[in-house]
Design an enzyme around this catalytic site. Structure first.
Site, PDB file in Angstrom:
ATOM      1  N   ASP B  89       0.862  -1.182   0.000  1.00  0.00           N
ATOM      2  CA  ASP B  89       0.000   0.000   0.000  1.00  0.00           C
ATOM      3  C   ASP B  89       0.895   1.227   0.000  1.00  0.00           C
ATOM      4  O   ASP B  89       1.335   1.695   1.049  1.00  0.00           O
ATOM      5  CB  ASP B  89      -0.915  -0.027   1.225  1.00  0.00           C
ATOM      6  N   ALA B  90       1.176   1.728  -1.185  1.00  0.00           N
ATOM      7  CA  ALA B  90       2.152   2.809  -1.328  1.00  0.00           C
ATOM      8  C   ALA B  90       1.541   4.034  -1.989  1.00  0.00           C
ATOM      9  O   ALA B  90       2.075   5.126  -1.903  1.00  0.00           O
ATOM     10  CB  ALA B  90       3.347   2.330  -2.150  1.00  0.00           C
ATOM     11  N   LYS B  91       0.432   3.871  -2.682  1.00  0.00           N
ATOM     12  CA  LYS B  91      -0.305   4.971  -3.327  1.00  0.00           C
ATOM     13  C   LYS B  91       0.621   5.863  -4.143  1.00  0.00           C
ATOM     14  O   LYS B  91       0.519   7.085  -4.101  1.00  0.00           O
ATOM     15  CB  LYS B  91      -1.076   5.768  -2.279  1.00  0.00           C
ATOM     16  N   ARG B  92       1.494   5.244  -4.918  1.00  0.00           N
ATOM     17  CA  ARG B  92       2.414   6.012  -5.733  1.00  0.00           C
ATOM     18  C   ARG B  92       1.708   6.573  -6.966  1.00  0.00           C
ATOM     19  O   ARG B  92       0.635   6.090  -7.355  1.00  0.00           O
ATOM     20  CB  ARG B  92       3.599   5.144  -6.161  1.00  0.00           C
TER      21      ARG B  92
END
Lengths: 284, 284
Positions: B89-92
């Site tokens: 879960d990095a939402k890059r």
């Protein structure tokens, strides 16, 4: 001292709107290691410290190198003289305690003075980044990649969109203008789109704009500055990375870029300065 | 084997839609160190490996711990059994060579099987994440935080929005449905908003939805599943983190959550399964 006061002080002091991008692409490194990435950046900093209004390390090129890459990013940020603002280009965006962790990471774990943030999750996703009045945020607004139009160019209407429908990116700019309560929120708008810069300036007259994409072409640069500069001759920060790192003489390339920008700023000064105001603030 | 084939195999095998969130909040750790964060996650993995359809480590809580935190994230991902998909879960969200570096970082430096990505920069910002057919992307669509409406709920119109104006998040869902050419693109939609799930399912009938926000409340869970599940009884992944990590018996808490979800799935099975199709695919 607010982030943008600090940036303005620096920009006036060295008469520069140049932001030196620290992008250790693996293709530009002698070997694909964290040490090579660090040394690449430190050489750029050493060559450009006299004309860099700010530095902008790109988090991705350090992250991909793993824990050692993260340590290299810390070393690079620590090595930059204190009076030059560091903008961590990380484009983070999350909510609640996660947004808080990203803000603490950028500002305190890594020591950046400002960070780029994505607007899709709304105001409270920015809040942790805006809490420290001495740190800044550049909010993504309009990018210049092929898919930018998939969302950013759509016409939006609904609650808070006033007085009428407008492109999503312009709405983001308008929100940012109202959200900037502590002189610590700016925008990212591609410099290759003068018309977008114009639409942004209509609704966000005060904000600093980080405007990537300026090349050596005087035409683009002139149009970008004409539509993006504030009346005080400031308000735009122009990131350049490969235009410096790939030149034989990095120091000279950076000086030439500052000069190219300042020549255009001077040519525009008459239009930017209404005769009745700001007469004591030189544009360069 | 595509990412979602792999996820479906796992979900059917252990009859679970549970995604165990690995969120080492500093407030939940005995001491604020990378070693404590790693051990916290490894304990969760050990307790839940029999009922976790997937794991979802949250990059922020590792990043804030610096290089040692990044090493801890690598260790946690490496410690999870190979047949359980890891969603970072990095939402890059970035473009060009930077997006490419983020994709390489998530998939190869850290070893994740999938990653959460932000849609604001458009299709080409996703492309590097979609190139490896065995890895997956969950695209942010509709979040449940207070500011989610600032952009996501606006009504949009313009090129590609057809047949009529719709909320931005629904347009993102529609784009994702068309962009999913290799069974490797899903969505993130908050489980607390059944009406949003319904609007998403209207335009994205096939996609997997990562739906955070399910608590112990049967009511919310039932409404979320009713609007979000696909006819095959799959297509939703329900992340739970504190609901497990803060319980006295993590293993029991995870089993109870799986069971609560499956009771609702069974109650819905008659509605979800049109009599003429999917009759051989049990919902659990």
């Amino acid at each position: 001292m607010s982030f943008f006061s600090r940036l303005e002080t620096r920009a006036r002091q060295i008469d520069s709107l140049l932001c030196v991008g620290l992008d250790p692409h693996s293709s530009d490194l002698a070997e694909d290691t964290a040490g090579a990435a660090r040394d690449f950046c430190l050489r750029m900093v050493e060559a450009t410290a006299d004309v860099a209004a700010a530095y902008k390390p790109n988090a991705a090129f350090f992250e991909v190198l793993g824990p050692a890459g993260c340590a290299a990013l810390q070393e690079v940020i620590a090595a930059v003289p204190q009076d030059i603002p560091m903008i961590l280009d990380a484009k983070r965006g999350d909510i609640a305690s996660t947004a808080d962790a990203y803000a603490r990471s950028a500002f305190y774990t890594y020591g950046a003075a400002a960070v780029t943030v994505n607007p899709y999750l709304g105001y409270d996703s920015l809040q942790p980044f805006l809490e420290d009045p001495e740190r800044g945020v550049f909010l993504l607004c309009k990018t210049s990649n092929p898919g930018a139009g998939d969302l950013q160019d759509l016409w939006v209407s609904g609650e808070g969109v006033e007085p009428a429908s407008m492109p999503l990116f312009q709405h983001v700019a308008r929100l940012a203008q109202t959200w900037n309560q502590a002189d610590n929120l700016g925008l990212v708008v591609g410099a290759t789109q003068p018309e977008s810069l114009r639409l942004v300036r209509l609704v966000a007259p005060d904000l600093w704009i980080l405007a990537p994409g300026v090349g050596a072409q005087g035409g683009d640069l002139s149009a970008a500055l004409r539509h993006g500069l504030r009346p005080d001759g400031l308000g735009m920060l122009l990131p350049v990375s490969r235009g410096i790192s790939r030149s034989r003489n990095m120091r000279q390339a950076a000086f030439d870029l500052r000069q190219a920008v300042n020549v255009q700023r001077q040519a525009l000064a008459a239009h930017l300065h209404p005769p009745s105001a700001h007469s004591d603030q030189g544009a360069g």
